[in-house]
Enzyme design. Sequence first.
Site, PDB file in Angstrom:
ATOM      1  N   TYR A  33       0.820  -1.203   0.000  1.00  0.00           N
ATOM      2  CA  TYR A  33       0.000   0.000   0.000  1.00  0.00           C
ATOM      3  C   TYR A  33       0.856   1.256   0.000  1.00  0.00           C
ATOM      4  O   TYR A  33       2.071   1.191   0.192  1.00  0.00           O
ATOM      5  CB  TYR A  33      -0.945   0.006   1.206  1.00  0.00           C
ATOM      6  N   LYS A 146       6.471  -1.856   1.754  1.00  0.00           N
ATOM      7  CA  LYS A 146       5.320  -1.251   2.450  1.00  0.00           C
ATOM      8  C   LYS A 146       4.165  -2.233   2.353  1.00  0.00           C
ATOM      9  O   LYS A 146       3.233  -2.063   1.557  1.00  0.00           O
ATOM     10  CB  LYS A 146       4.992   0.122   1.846  1.00  0.00           C
ATOM     11  N   GLU A 180      12.819   2.709  13.671  1.00  0.00           N
ATOM     12  CA  GLU A 180      11.848   3.710  13.191  1.00  0.00           C
ATOM     13  C   GLU A 180      10.633   3.682  14.109  1.00  0.00           C
ATOM     14  O   GLU A 180      10.516   2.817  14.984  1.00  0.00           O
ATOM     15  CB  GLU A 180      11.422   3.401  11.754  1.00  0.00           C
ATOM     16  N   LEU A 204      11.275   1.340   6.715  1.00  0.00           N
ATOM     17  CA  LEU A 204      10.679   1.815   5.473  1.00  0.00           C
ATOM     18  C   LEU A 204      11.440   3.079   5.056  1.00  0.00           C
ATOM     19  O   LEU A 204      11.655   3.965   5.886  1.00  0.00           O
ATOM     20  CB  LEU A 204       9.201   2.145   5.694  1.00  0.00           C
TER      21      LEU A 204
HETATM   22  N1  PDD Z   1       3.103   5.050   7.262  1.00  0.00           N
HETATM   23  N2  PDD Z   1       7.811   3.807   8.717  1.00  0.00           N
HETATM   24  C1  PDD Z   1       6.650   3.140   8.812  1.00  0.00           C
HETATM   25  C2  PDD Z   1       6.644   1.814   9.475  1.00  0.00           C
HETATM   26  C3  PDD Z   1       5.466   3.705   8.270  1.00  0.00           C
HETATM   27  O1  PDD Z   1       4.314   3.013   8.341  1.00  0.00           O
HETATM   28  C4  PDD Z   1       5.522   4.986   7.670  1.00  0.00           C
HETATM   29  C5  PDD Z   1       4.307   5.648   7.078  1.00  0.00           C
HETATM   30  C6  PDD Z   1       6.766   5.651   7.611  1.00  0.00           C
HETATM   31  C7  PDD Z   1       6.897   7.004   6.971  1.00  0.00           C
HETATM   32  O2  PDD Z   1       6.834   6.899   5.564  1.00  0.00           O
HETATM   33  P1  PDD Z   1       6.313   8.108   4.657  1.00  0.00           P
HETATM   34  O3  PDD Z   1       7.126   9.292   5.015  1.00  0.00           O
HETATM   35  O4  PDD Z   1       6.567   7.632   3.272  1.00  0.00           O
HETATM   36  O5  PDD Z   1       4.856   8.308   4.973  1.00  0.00           O
HETATM   37  C8  PDD Z   1       7.878   5.027   8.137  1.00  0.00           C
HETATM   38  C9  PDD Z   1       1.903   5.533   6.638  1.00  0.00           C
HETATM   39  C10 PDD Z   1       1.758   7.013   6.648  1.00  0.00           C
HETATM   40  C11 PDD Z   1       0.708   4.798   7.213  1.00  0.00           C
HETATM   41  O6  PDD Z   1       0.817   3.587   7.314  1.00  0.00           O
HETATM   42  O7  PDD Z   1      -0.311   5.425   7.516  1.00  0.00           O
END
Ligand code: PDD
Length: 285
Positions: A33, A146, A180, A204
Site C-alpha cells: 500500500y 510497504k 523507526e 521503510l
Molecule cells: N506510514 N515507517 C513506517 C513503518 C510507516 O508506516 C511509515 C508511514 C513511515 C513514513 O513513511 P512516509 O514518510 O513515506 O509516509 C515510516 C503511513 C503514513 C501509514 O501507514 O499510515
Amino acid sequence: MPELAWVNGKLSGLAEAVVPCLDRGNLFGDGVYEVVRVYAGRPFAQERHLRRLKKSLAAVQIEAPLETRELDLQVRDLITRSGIGEAQVYIQITRGAAPRQHAFPRDARPSLILFVLKVETDFRWRETGCQAISLPDDRWAHCHIKSLNLLPNVLAKEKARSKGAQEALFVAGGGAKVREGSSSNVFALLDGKVVTPPADGHILAGITREIFLELAETAGLPVLEQDLSLAELLEAQEVFFTSTVSEYLPVSELDGKRIGTGHPGPKGQELYALYSQLCQTGDGS
Ligand code: PDD
C-alpha cells in the site's frame, strides 16, 4: 465533499465500498500500500510514492494492475471527484481474490483499492512535542516493503497509547540500533548533525524522510544516515518523527526521559517550515 472509494473500477462512497472476503489482502495481508497526502487538492510527492509502490510490488511479485501513469491519473481523478482539499489517498494493491491456499493462485487478478479520506490527525503534539516509548523491533526482515502486514505496528502503537504516549519507537539489539516509529521514521540532532538510521531494509524508506534529508542538505545542515543507539537518542538535542500523515512530530519525552529542552527544537522546526512550504507550493517530485 464526499469520501470516495474506487475498488477494481467501481466508484462508490467510502462507507459503501466492499472488498471480496476471499481477497488475499484480507486473508494473508498479501499486498502492499501507499498513503499520499493531498494539499489544496493536489497530491504531494505522488511520483515518489508510486515509484516506491512499484518497488514494493516487485519485491512481493505482484503485477501492477495499472501502469504508473494510469494509476497517477486515476488517483487524481478520485481526488477531484471527492472535492476534498486536505486529504489522504490510500492506495492498496493485493494479489487478488482466490480460494484460500497459501501459494500464489494461478489466475487471480491483482486488485486495486483507492480511497480518499479527510485528514483528521491530531496536530497539537507538533506544538508541544509528543511522548514516545521504545520497544523491541519484533518485525520481519523486509521492512523496506510497504506491506499490509502491520500487526506489530498496530500492537506497538496501542502499547504507546496505553502508556499515555503518542508514538512507539522500534529498537533492535537491546537498544544498540534504533530503527523507526510504528508509522514514522525517526531523526536525531546530534552535535549539530541531522542523523537518521540508514534505509537498509530494516526500516521503510519514508518519502517524508527522503524529503527532510534533501531539505537539510539544501539548508546546509550536516546530514548523516547512520546507526543510532537508544542511549544516543536519549542524549540528543532534538528527536523527531516524520511521516506523510503526521509530517513532523517532535519528541519531548522518550521512555519518560526529557529530550533536549523538552520542547520542539529549532532545527527540526526549521526543516518542518521548509517542508510545509514545499507542500503548499511544490509537487514534491
Ligand atoms: N506510514 N515507517 C513506517 C513503518 C510507516 O508506516 C511509515 C508511514 C513511515 C513514513 O513513511 P512516509 O514518510 O513515506 O509516509 C515510516 C503511513 C503514513 C501509514 O501507514 O499510515
